[in-house]
Motif scaffolding. Sequence first.
Motif, short mmCIF file in Angstrom:
data_model
loop_
_atom_site.label_atom_id
_atom_site.label_comp_id
_atom_site.label_asym_id
_atom_site.label_seq_id
_atom_site.Cartn_x
_atom_site.Cartn_y
_atom_site.Cartn_z
N ARG A 22 13.70 1.14 -1.83
CA ARG A 22 13.21 -0.13 -2.15
C ARG A 22 11.88 -0.31 -1.24
O ARG A 22 10.97 -0.82 -1.76
CB ARG A 22 14.24 -1.38 -1.85
CG ARG A 22 13.59 -2.91 -2.11
CD ARG A 22 14.72 -3.80 -1.86
NE ARG A 22 15.99 -3.50 -2.74
CZ ARG A 22 16.07 -4.11 -3.70
NH1 ARG A 22 15.24 -4.79 -4.51
NH2 ARG A 22 17.13 -3.87 -4.58
N GLU A 23 12.06 -0.04 0.07
CA GLU A 23 10.99 -0.26 1.11
C GLU A 23 9.74 0.64 0.97
O GLU A 23 8.61 0.53 1.43
CB GLU A 23 11.37 -0.14 2.62
CG GLU A 23 11.78 1.17 2.76
CD GLU A 23 13.21 1.61 2.51
OE1 GLU A 23 13.58 2.80 2.94
OE2 GLU A 23 13.92 0.68 1.91
N ALA A 24 9.95 1.78 -0.01
CA ALA A 24 8.83 2.71 -0.24
C ALA A 24 7.97 2.33 -1.44
O ALA A 24 6.96 3.18 -1.76
CB ALA A 24 9.22 4.07 -0.29
N ARG A 25 8.42 1.29 -2.36
CA ARG A 25 7.94 1.32 -3.38
C ARG A 25 6.68 0.26 -3.47
O ARG A 25 6.32 -0.35 -2.45
CB ARG A 25 9.08 0.30 -4.50
CG ARG A 25 10.02 1.08 -4.93
CD ARG A 25 11.05 0.32 -5.88
NE ARG A 25 12.45 0.97 -5.59
CZ ARG A 25 13.56 0.25 -5.75
NH1 ARG A 25 13.34 -0.75 -6.12
NH2 ARG A 25 14.67 0.91 -5.60
N GLY A 26 5.68 0.61 -4.48
CA GLY A 26 4.51 -0.19 -4.50
C GLY A 26 3.35 0.51 -3.60
O GLY A 26 2.42 -0.46 -3.24
N ARG A 27 3.60 1.63 -3.08
CA ARG A 27 2.58 1.99 -2.09
C ARG A 27 1.99 3.39 -2.63
O ARG A 27 1.55 4.21 -1.47
CB ARG A 27 3.37 2.19 -0.76
CG ARG A 27 3.81 1.04 0.09
CD ARG A 27 4.81 1.18 1.16
NE ARG A 27 5.35 -0.20 1.16
CZ ARG A 27 5.88 -0.55 2.43
NH1 ARG A 27 5.62 0.27 3.60
NH2 ARG A 27 6.16 -1.69 2.68
N GLY A 28 2.19 3.87 -3.92
CA GLY A 28 1.75 5.01 -4.19
C GLY A 28 2.43 6.25 -3.56
O GLY A 28 1.96 7.52 -3.65
#
Length: 160
Positions: A86-92
């Motif tokens: 979850r914490e790694a999403r949306g960052r390419g």
Amino acid sequence: MSTVQPAGVRVLAFDELDTRTAYAVWRLRQEVFVVEQDCPYPDLDGRDLEPGTRHVLLESTGALHGYLRLLDDGEVARIGRVVLAREARGRGLAAPLMEAALAEVDAEHGSDGPRGRACVLDAQSPLAGFYAGFGFAVSGPEFVEDGIPHLPMRREPRGG
């Protein structure tokens, strides 16, 4: 908000996974697919152990942030279990996973030299555009798996 700064991507066979890394892989897959997406399914299907399977890991400072599984399905390679914490999403951060997996496919060698294979995957339908950016095209009708719409996609061989 935690900051994820991946140190790198590793591509490993099952026997190259240490026990803590294997546990982290299975935990991440369970947290996202079984718990978050509410899809109880037999995750431990035996394919992780196959000699041709490659486990692509996105890590930093000992933490697993992303994963995908590259399977040998004979005439084609198959990408599956693509997952980000979850914490790694949306960052390419899914892109380096895909790039590493496709580099593996494209670098395959047969007795007559490079032979990269076609590669297939079943994309969750809202992510078809993401996979299209890596050369995948929809190859069949949409279907529902575990209550989630998916599209079969295929990328033609790139190797010699």
